[in-house]
Design an enzyme around this catalytic site. Structure first.
Site, PDB file in Angstrom:
ATOM      1  N   ARG A 171       0.856  -1.184   0.000  1.00 48.51           N
ATOM      2  CA  ARG A 171       0.000   0.000   0.000  1.00 48.51           C
ATOM      3  C   ARG A 171       0.893   1.235   0.000  1.00 48.51           C
ATOM      4  NH1 ARG A 171      -1.753  -3.730   3.777  1.00 48.51           N
ATOM      5  NH2 ARG A 171      -3.870  -4.536   3.499  1.00 48.51           N
ATOM      6  N   LYS A 197      -2.442  -2.158  11.994  1.00 47.68           N
ATOM      7  CA  LYS A 197      -1.733  -2.977  12.955  1.00 47.68           C
ATOM      8  C   LYS A 197      -0.971  -2.138  13.972  1.00 47.68           C
ATOM      9  CE  LYS A 197      -1.149  -6.709   9.595  1.00 47.68           C
ATOM     10  NZ  LYS A 197      -2.115  -7.608  10.219  1.00 47.68           N
ATOM     11  N   HIS A 268      -2.949   2.011  -5.378  1.00 44.54           N
ATOM     12  CA  HIS A 268      -3.855   0.930  -4.988  1.00 44.54           C
ATOM     13  C   HIS A 268      -4.313   0.129  -6.207  1.00 44.54           C
ATOM     14  CE1 HIS A 268      -5.743  -0.795  -1.489  1.00 44.54           C
ATOM     15  NE2 HIS A 268      -6.850  -0.980  -2.168  1.00 44.54           N
ATOM     16  N   ARG A 271      -1.752  -2.355  -6.709  1.00 43.65           N
ATOM     17  CA  ARG A 271      -1.953  -3.431  -5.725  1.00 43.65           C
ATOM     18  C   ARG A 271      -3.032  -4.388  -6.214  1.00 43.65           C
ATOM     19  NH1 ARG A 271      -1.578  -5.094  -0.363  1.00 43.65           N
ATOM     20  NH2 ARG A 271      -3.552  -5.566   0.674  1.00 43.65           N
ATOM     21  N   HIS A 295      -4.010  -9.572   3.807  1.00 47.10           N
ATOM     22  CA  HIS A 295      -5.405  -9.277   4.096  1.00 47.10           C
ATOM     23  C   HIS A 295      -5.971 -10.216   5.148  1.00 47.10           C
ATOM     24  CE1 HIS A 295      -6.390  -6.974   0.152  1.00 47.10           C
ATOM     25  NE2 HIS A 295      -6.400  -6.158   1.180  1.00 47.10           N
ATOM     26  N   TYR A 304      -1.081 -20.361  10.031  1.00 54.04           N
ATOM     27  CA  TYR A 304      -0.240 -20.737   8.894  1.00 54.04           C
ATOM     28  C   TYR A 304       1.145 -20.097   8.946  1.00 54.04           C
ATOM     29  CZ  TYR A 304      -4.613 -22.443   6.954  1.00 54.04           C
ATOM     30  OH  TYR A 304      -5.782 -23.129   6.759  1.00 54.04           O
TER      31      TYR A 304
END
Length: 328
Positions: A171, A197, A268, A271, A295, A304
């Site tokens: 981003r 975050k 974007h 992206r 995401h 994972y």
């Protein structure tokens, strides 16, 4: 000056003034991300301008905080209806409402406001999601590298920037926060602040080809320190300053137009394009692509975690091999 409660359709005065937020109010806004701060400040300013027909000042903010709940929410509802009548998009209207809601929150925190934003009375509008997330094809995107001159510092910077935007689908806000210390050439990694975050850092793998381009760009600069911005402005007036999100946006727009890409491009949109291409490369394996785009829900990422780097680097390598002057 009339109280805000008296600002009706027929009772508005026009006075010249400059917007001056109090130290407390400004401090509250400073806690937000820079882009959010700028957006909230602008939205709040327009909210007051609608009723005052002039620039607001801190006294106007204090008066708004001092209103009773019914009057304050009535003004907000009137402003919302005005935006709807103007034909503003739902997402735009919701951003204005979010800014006003935050203004009320600040007032309550400062003990200057005793009412709440009436979410039941002033509902946010349902946003129809934009469905064209395909961006451009890899062949179309590769046109940008034909107009970038890697023989100069600006070209080396833009070359690394466009490779990174595609291969790691970053981003523009993430790009704008990068420092020299975030880049590890020996490990081929980059540490980024992820969206939403807070201060959490995420280390992502780079394709060696992309890492080489970043290193080549840094080789144009002298006496760099880990705290220095990774991408800097090179124009006369802003030379050496952190390349902002708006600056990255301008570079993307200008370069893509010069390359003859017909679609209106933004960071974007790149992206979107990279993620779409990654879905094809991963043969629809959304789990792999979520590791690339970041995401995924944090709890899913933890599940994972052992395989994350393998999946993300696999797609990064494939994406990087498809762009730039050394593409196969």
């Amino acid at each position: 000056m009339n109280q805000l409660s008296a600002y009706t359709e027929s009772s508005i005065t026009s006075v010249a003034a400059q917007m001056q937020a109090s130290n407390d109010f400004l401090a509250e806004l400073q806690q937000k991300a820079k882009t959010t701060q700028r957006g909230y400040a602008g939205n709040i300013k327009i909210f007051f301008q609608y009723f005052l027909l002039r620039e607001p000042n801190q006294k106007d903010v204090e008066e708004f905080w001092g209103l009773d709940e019914q009057t304050a929410n009535g003004l907000i509802l009137k402003f919302k209806n005005h935006l709807v009548a103007e034909g503003r998009k739902a997402a735009t209207i919701n951003r204005y409402l979010a800014a006003i809601k935050y203004l009320i929150k600040v007032g309550r925190n400062l003990k200057h406001c005793h009412y709440h934003f009436d979410s039941d009375r002033i509902e946010s509008l349902k946003v129809t999601k934009y469905r064209d997330t395909r961006g451009v094809s890899v062949d179309e995107y590769n046109k940008v590298f034909d107009v970038i001159d890697i023989g100069c510092a600006k070209g080396k910077r833009d070359y690394a920037l466009f490779l990174l935007l595609w291969a790691n689908v970053l981003r523009r806000g993430e790009m704008a926060q990068l420092t020299v210390g975030n880049f590890d050439y020996h490990e081929n990694t980059l540490t980024v602040y992820g969206k939403g975050k807070g201060n959490d850092l995420t280390r992502i793998d780079l394709n060696p080809y992309v890492a080489e381009a970043i290193s080549d760009w840094l080789g144009c600069r002298r006496n760099i320190k880990p705290s220095d911005p990774l991408f800097i402005a090179l124009d006369f007036h802003n030379y050496g300053h952190q390349l902002t999100g708006d600056g990255i946006y301008a570079i993307v727009r200008r370069t893509c137009e010069k390359a003859g890409i017909s679609k209106r491009m933004t960071p974007h949109k790149i992206r979107h394009s990279g993620i779409t291409d990654a879905l094809d490369l991963a043969q629809g394996d959304y789990r792999k692509v979520q590791h690339l785009s970041r995401h995924a829900d944090p709890r899913t990422i933890l599940v994972y975690e052992d395989n994350k780097n393998q999946y993300q680097l696999e797609l990064t390598n494939k994406l990087a091999a498809r762009v730039g002057k050394k593409r196969q």
